[in-house]
Scaffold this motif. Structure first.
Motif, PDB file in Angstrom:
ATOM      1  N   SER A 174      48.141  33.705  35.897  1.00  0.00           N
ATOM      2  CA  SER A 174      48.112  34.458  37.143  1.00  0.00           C
ATOM      3  C   SER A 174      47.717  33.568  38.326  1.00  0.00           C
TER       4      SER A 174
ATOM      5  N   LYS B 201      57.781  45.880  38.831  1.00  0.00           N
ATOM      6  CA  LYS B 201      56.828  45.300  37.894  1.00  0.00           C
ATOM      7  C   LYS B 201      57.022  45.935  36.517  1.00  0.00           C
TER       8      LYS B 201
ATOM      9  N   ASP C  16      58.773  41.538  37.653  1.00  0.00           N
ATOM     10  CA  ASP C  16      57.498  40.824  37.675  1.00  0.00           C
ATOM     11  C   ASP C  16      56.615  41.319  36.531  1.00  0.00           C
ATOM     12  N   ASP C  17      55.942  40.398  35.856  1.00  0.00           N
ATOM     13  CA  ASP C  17      54.989  40.745  34.787  1.00  0.00           C
ATOM     14  C   ASP C  17      55.637  41.571  33.680  1.00  0.00           C
TER      15      ASP C  17
ATOM     16  N   SER D  18      56.421  36.258  33.769  1.00  0.00           N
ATOM     17  CA  SER D  18      55.474  36.697  32.747  1.00  0.00           C
ATOM     18  C   SER D  18      54.297  35.727  32.729  1.00  0.00           C
ATOM     19  N   ASP D  19      53.183  36.197  32.158  1.00  0.00           N
ATOM     20  CA  ASP D  19      52.034  35.291  32.037  1.00  0.00           C
ATOM     21  C   ASP D  19      52.110  34.443  30.775  1.00  0.00           C
TER      22      ASP D  19
ATOM     23  N   ASN E 120      46.678  40.728  29.076  1.00  0.00           N
ATOM     24  CA  ASN E 120      46.920  41.782  30.064  1.00  0.00           C
ATOM     25  C   ASN E 120      45.662  42.077  30.866  1.00  0.00           C
TER      26      ASN E 120
ATOM     27  N   SER F 141      45.031  39.191  33.268  1.00  0.00           N
ATOM     28  CA  SER F 141      46.053  39.194  34.335  1.00  0.00           C
ATOM     29  C   SER F 141      45.761  40.257  35.379  1.00  0.00           C
TER      30      SER F 141
END
Length: 436
Positions: free
Chosen positions: A141, A169, A202-203, A235-236, A431, A434
């Motif tokens: 992030s 998202k 996003d994400d 993505s993270d 999660n 983030s």
């Protein structure tokens, strides 16, 4: 400077050095800032005569003031009367996605840690749907993934205002899908996202483990991809590390180009610090820039937070920015324990992962899915916070410490023996971090 009005007030101060108070009042009393688009300031005044005078007589001075504030060249547009309504209507039509404002490639600082992802994003923006489809950008992030995602959209929209662009998202995709099912508007939901030229997500990690969401996303992905249109995902973590991601989605994500972003090195952090400061009209010494870059290493958002804090010191407290000011700003932004998640965050993200409500985890439900989610959240609360067993129990309708300890030990054993459980815990942990 944190607002459009503050920028305009600074410009008026600069004009006041050359003009009398009477002249300022005559020409600018009803002049209002409308927008700051990219490198152009939009103003509005009451009459055509004032518009022409401000543009011709004071335009160069205003542009010079903007250049001083932002350290780059600016243009000026002055509107009069009803021209404002025409401008607002046009701006709304041309910018259906206000989230993209300010996220451009020229404002993205490129360094060794992100140059591959940046180059891939530029290539996709140049030839959407033709190369690197989908583009999957991943990293921790606050490193610039969303910036690149939006810059692609911004570039494509500038070149083709008629392009249909959708941004969403991962968790919002689930929320909208559930709402559409409840309201009987699933066809509208599908049309909104499947018939686009550019799909920005996003994400995406937040859909892992949600079977119905993944099913819907799979068909959305296929519709867009088969139509030859561009998909960009952030993505993270890479798809391989999402243990509950549907295999069909994983292979599609990996079938495009995957580009990671790493934390920036010192040189890049210094460039980012200078850039963020100039955008807020703050001039920092080389010593201050280097100090920030050496001490704020986690992500770009923290650097931006320090710059905003320093701007507040300068504008509100009228301080001269010194190393002491920088030290204080860093301490304010990076307070000890700020990265420790709150119990509510842990319960929320665990519930979301299992498609449950927070009340389910806190309450007395004994369904197998809820019990497992509750035990995992207790385990994570013990791992990620400094709470005692008693404090953890109070988050779940005052369960006693023995119950909490039993739950934690059960999850500990499962994580050691079951790779699937280890993956679930890893996903939820990611999660949680983030969402901080």
């Amino acid at each position: 400077m944190n607002s459009l009005q503050e920028i305009w007030d600074a410009i008026i101060q600069i004009l006041s050095r050359e003009l009398t108070p009477t002249a300022i009042n005559t020409w600018f009393s009803d002049c209002k800032p409308v927008a700051l688009e990219e490198n152009r300031l939009i103003l509005h005044t009451g009459s055509d005569f004032k518009r022409d005078m401000i543009s011709s007589r004071f335009g160069n001075t205003i542009k010079a003031a903007l250049s001083d504030i932002f350290s780059c060249d600016f243009d000026l547009l002055v509107l009069a009367g009803d021209e404002l309504n025409d401008y607002m209507d046009k701006a709304k039509a041309e910018n259906p996605l206000p989230e993209m404002a300010g996220y451009t490639f020229d404002r993205f600082i490129v360094g060794n840690s992100n140059k591959f992802a940046h180059a891939a994003a530029v290539a996709v923006a140049d030839k959407p749907g033709k190369t690197y489809n989908p583009l999957f950008i991943y990293g921790n992030s606050g490193l610039g993934k969303t910036h690149l995602l939006m810059a692609i959209g911004h570039t494509i929209q500038d070149r083709d205002p008629a392009a249909k662009i959708a941004y969403i998202k991962g968790d919002e995709f689930t929320i909208q899908m559930v709402k559409a099912i409840k309201e009987g508007t699933t066809e509208d939901f599908r049309t909104r996202y499947r018939n686009v030229d550019l799909f920005l997500v996003d994400d995406i990690q937040f859909i892992a483990g949600k079977q119905s969401t993944q099913e819907e996303f799979f068909h959305t992905f296929n519709s867009i991809y088969e139509a030859g249109h561009q998909i960009v995902i952030t993505s993270d973590r890479p798809p391989l590390e999402m243990s509950l991601l549907d295999d069909r989605l994983r292979t599609r994500f990996e079938g495009g180009l995957m580009a990671d972003i790493q934390p920036p090195d010192l040189e890049t952090r210094m460039a980012i610090t200078r850039n963020k400061a100039s955008l807020l009209g703050l001039i920092l010494s080389d010593e201050a820039v280097e100090y920030i870059a050496k001490n704020v290493t986690a992500n770009i958002r923290q650097i931006e937070g320090v710059i905003k804090r320093l701007t507040a010191y300068k504008e509100i407290l009228n301080e001269v920015i010194t190393i002491s000011s920088v030290e204080r700003a860093i301490a304010d932004v990076m307070k000890k324990g700020e990265d420790i998640p709150k119990p509510t965050n842990i319960i929320r993200e665990t519930a979301k992962y299992f498609s449950l409500q927070e009340e389910d985890l806190r309450g007395q439900s004994r369904s197998k899915n809820t019990v497992m989610a509750r035990q995992i959240s207790m385990f994570l609360m013990r791992q990620l916070t400094n709470l005692s067993l008693k404090d953890i129990g109070e988050q779940y309708e005052s369960r006693n410490h023995a119950t909490v300890l039993s739950s934690i030990r059960k999850v500990e054993d499962l994580v050691k023996k079951d790779s699937n459980m280890a993956g679930i815990v890893r996903d939820i942990t990611s999660n949680i971090t983030s969402s901080l």
